[in-house]
Design a protein around this motif. Structure first.
Motif, mmCIF file in Angstrom:
data_model
loop_
_atom_site.group_PDB
_atom_site.id
_atom_site.type_symbol
_atom_site.label_atom_id
_atom_site.label_comp_id
_atom_site.label_asym_id
_atom_site.label_seq_id
_atom_site.Cartn_x
_atom_site.Cartn_y
_atom_site.Cartn_z
ATOM 1 N N LEU A 67 0.832 -1.211 0.000
ATOM 2 C CA LEU A 67 0.000 0.000 0.000
ATOM 3 C C LEU A 67 0.862 1.255 0.000
ATOM 4 C CD1 LEU A 67 -2.821 -1.036 2.466
ATOM 5 C CD2 LEU A 67 -2.955 -0.822 -0.013
ATOM 6 N N PHE A 68 2.063 1.142 0.522
ATOM 7 C CA PHE A 68 3.005 2.258 0.560
ATOM 8 C C PHE A 68 3.386 2.711 -0.854
ATOM 9 C CE2 PHE A 68 7.198 4.018 2.096
ATOM 10 C CZ PHE A 68 6.636 4.977 2.909
ATOM 11 N N LEU A 69 3.248 1.817 -1.838
ATOM 12 C CA LEU A 69 3.597 2.164 -3.218
ATOM 13 C C LEU A 69 2.594 3.115 -3.863
ATOM 14 C CD1 LEU A 69 5.104 -1.134 -4.624
ATOM 15 C CD2 LEU A 69 6.263 1.043 -4.247
ATOM 16 N N VAL A 70 1.523 3.445 -3.173
ATOM 17 C CA VAL A 70 0.607 4.464 -3.674
ATOM 18 C C VAL A 70 1.339 5.802 -3.744
ATOM 19 C CG1 VAL A 70 -1.449 5.814 -3.063
ATOM 20 C CG2 VAL A 70 -1.497 3.327 -2.947
ATOM 21 N N LEU A 71 2.248 6.041 -2.819
ATOM 22 C CA LEU A 71 2.953 7.326 -2.786
ATOM 23 C C LEU A 71 3.759 7.591 -4.060
ATOM 24 C CD1 LEU A 71 4.007 7.284 0.961
ATOM 25 C CD2 LEU A 71 2.153 8.572 -0.106
ATOM 26 N N PRO A 72 4.525 6.640 -4.595
ATOM 27 C CA PRO A 72 5.171 6.916 -5.875
ATOM 28 C C PRO A 72 4.214 6.830 -7.065
ATOM 29 C CG PRO A 72 5.980 4.841 -4.970
ATOM 30 C CD PRO A 72 5.081 5.453 -3.948
ATOM 31 N N LEU A 73 3.155 6.065 -6.936
ATOM 32 C CA LEU A 73 2.216 5.921 -8.056
ATOM 33 C C LEU A 73 1.470 7.233 -8.339
ATOM 34 C CD1 LEU A 73 1.022 3.999 -10.143
ATOM 35 C CD2 LEU A 73 -0.701 3.365 -8.463
ATOM 36 N N LEU A 74 1.155 7.974 -7.309
ATOM 37 C CA LEU A 74 0.391 9.220 -7.490
ATOM 38 C C LEU A 74 1.091 10.215 -8.416
ATOM 39 C CD1 LEU A 74 -1.070 9.706 -3.909
ATOM 40 C CD2 LEU A 74 -2.280 9.004 -5.971
ATOM 41 N N ARG A 128 -0.143 11.468 -12.025
ATOM 42 C CA ARG A 128 -0.385 12.907 -12.144
ATOM 43 C C ARG A 128 0.413 13.524 -13.295
ATOM 44 N NH1 ARG A 128 1.856 15.000 -7.450
ATOM 45 N NH2 ARG A 128 3.727 15.361 -8.644
ATOM 46 N N GLU A 129 1.660 13.079 -13.467
ATOM 47 C CA GLU A 129 2.521 13.639 -14.504
ATOM 48 C C GLU A 129 2.245 13.034 -15.872
ATOM 49 O OE1 GLU A 129 6.448 12.940 -13.066
ATOM 50 O OE2 GLU A 129 6.169 14.279 -11.352
ATOM 51 N N GLY A 130 1.321 12.097 -15.941
ATOM 52 C CA GLY A 130 0.989 11.483 -17.220
ATOM 53 C C GLY A 130 2.113 10.629 -17.771
ATOM 54 N N ARG A 131 2.863 10.010 -16.859
ATOM 55 C CA ARG A 131 3.946 9.125 -17.302
ATOM 56 C C ARG A 131 3.351 7.949 -18.045
ATOM 57 N NH1 ARG A 131 9.375 9.866 -15.354
ATOM 58 N NH2 ARG A 131 9.367 11.856 -14.308
ATOM 59 N N SER A 132 4.179 7.092 -18.521
ATOM 60 C CA SER A 132 3.807 5.961 -19.361
ATOM 61 C C SER A 132 2.616 5.177 -18.818
ATOM 62 C CB SER A 132 5.008 5.024 -19.485
ATOM 63 O OG SER A 132 4.613 3.808 -20.048
ATOM 64 N N PRO A 133 1.532 5.084 -19.613
ATOM 65 C CA PRO A 133 0.391 4.257 -19.193
ATOM 66 C C PRO A 133 0.790 2.790 -19.033
ATOM 67 C CG PRO A 133 -0.191 5.602 -21.097
ATOM 68 C CD PRO A 133 1.269 5.786 -20.875
ATOM 69 N N LEU A 156 11.047 -1.224 -7.847
ATOM 70 C CA LEU A 156 12.106 -0.916 -8.811
ATOM 71 C C LEU A 156 11.550 -0.158 -10.019
ATOM 72 C CD1 LEU A 156 14.110 -4.256 -8.704
ATOM 73 C CD2 LEU A 156 14.953 -1.992 -8.017
ATOM 74 N N LEU A 157 10.401 -0.593 -10.523
ATOM 75 C CA LEU A 157 9.776 0.098 -11.654
ATOM 76 C C LEU A 157 9.417 1.534 -11.268
ATOM 77 C CD1 LEU A 157 8.645 0.090 -14.541
ATOM 78 C CD2 LEU A 157 6.529 -0.894 -13.619
ATOM 79 N N SER A 158 8.914 1.715 -10.062
ATOM 80 C CA SER A 158 8.587 3.064 -9.576
ATOM 81 C C SER A 158 9.828 3.948 -9.550
ATOM 82 C CB SER A 158 7.973 3.010 -8.175
ATOM 83 O OG SER A 158 6.747 2.347 -8.184
ATOM 84 N N LEU A 159 10.926 3.409 -9.016
ATOM 85 C CA LEU A 159 12.174 4.182 -8.976
ATOM 86 C C LEU A 159 12.625 4.561 -10.381
ATOM 87 C CD1 LEU A 159 14.398 2.475 -6.255
ATOM 88 C CD2 LEU A 159 13.318 4.728 -6.165
ATOM 89 N N TRP A 160 12.533 3.613 -11.295
ATOM 90 C CA TRP A 160 12.973 3.875 -12.661
ATOM 91 C C TRP A 160 12.108 4.953 -13.316
ATOM 92 C CZ3 TRP A 160 10.674 2.785 -17.485
ATOM 93 C CH2 TRP A 160 11.506 3.042 -18.572
ATOM 94 N N VAL A 161 10.783 4.826 -13.213
ATOM 95 C CA VAL A 161 9.884 5.784 -13.852
ATOM 96 C C VAL A 161 10.040 7.170 -13.234
ATOM 97 C CG1 VAL A 161 7.454 6.381 -14.255
ATOM 98 C CG2 VAL A 161 8.239 4.034 -14.584
ATOM 99 N N LEU A 162 10.178 7.237 -11.916
ATOM 100 C CA LEU A 162 10.308 8.528 -11.244
ATOM 101 C C LEU A 162 11.619 9.228 -11.568
ATOM 102 C CD1 LEU A 162 8.935 7.576 -7.733
ATOM 103 C CD2 LEU A 162 7.885 9.213 -9.322
ATOM 104 N N ASN A 163 12.659 8.465 -11.857
ATOM 105 C CA ASN A 163 13.989 9.050 -11.986
ATOM 106 C C ASN A 163 14.595 8.959 -13.378
ATOM 107 O OD1 ASN A 163 14.830 9.888 -9.116
ATOM 108 N ND2 ASN A 163 13.805 7.924 -8.881
#
Length: 175
Positions: free
Chosen positions: A98-105, A109-114, A146-153
């Motif tokens: 559930l903590f992964l909601v924080l990077p998902l938001l 919001r930024e319209g990153r890769s669907p 890991l995917l969250s880190l990659w997409v965010l950075n």
């Protein structure tokens, strides 16, 4: 936390650490419920020490990405910290996803890769499907983190590889 919970909470935390370490070493927890890189490696049969070494490498990389995000004052540094936090403890569990909601938001919001957003949802849902015997594989939370880190950075279109990306609007004294 010490002011709110008192010193006894910390004493209790440190007294239970050996119990967690022994349970982790003995593989007492079902590996599909554990949501760490260590557990994923153990699930596929990697020996304890090699799995722990792999986990430490992943944790070190997550720390490095997080330090870079904070050093460069990237806009998504808090979301990066949340995703990286999922890769540090070897005894993370499915409910921690559930903590992964924080990077998902911010990713949404930024319209990153669907495709990345869909992948994150699937990777977070698969461990829940395990409880209904719909998915027999390893816990996929580490992959989601890991995917969250990659997409965010990852650099965005039009940014150079060394570009720190968008910064927060808040000015920092001395810069």
């Amino acid at each position: 936390a010490g002011l709110v919970l008192g010193v006894e909470a910390y004493k209790g935390f440190f007294s239970i650490l050996p119990i967690y370490a022994n349970s982790l070493a003995a593989s007492s927890w079902p590996r599909d419920e554990m949501a760490s890189p260590f557990a994923a490696m153990r699930f596929i049969g990697i020996p304890h020490r090699l799995a722990l070494a792999f986990h430490l490498l992943v944790a070190a990389a997550a720390i490095a990405v997080t330090c870079r995000a904070w050093w460069n004052r990237l806009e998504n540094r808090a979301a990066t910290l949340a995703a990286a936090s999922m890769l540090i403890p070897p005894y993370l569990f499915t409910y921690d996803c559930l903590f992964l909601v924080l990077p998902l938001l911010p990713i949404v919001r930024e319209g990153r890769s669907p495709i990345a957003v869909s992948g994150l949802w699937v990777l977070c849902a698969l461990p829940v499907a395990t409880h209904f015997n719909w998915y027999p594989g390893p816990n996929t939370i580490p992959l989601a983190a890991l995917l969250s880190l990659w997409v965010l950075n990852a650099p965005r279109a039009g940014e150079g590889i060394n570009s720190p990306g968008p910064r927060s609007a808040a000015p920092v004294a001395g810069r």
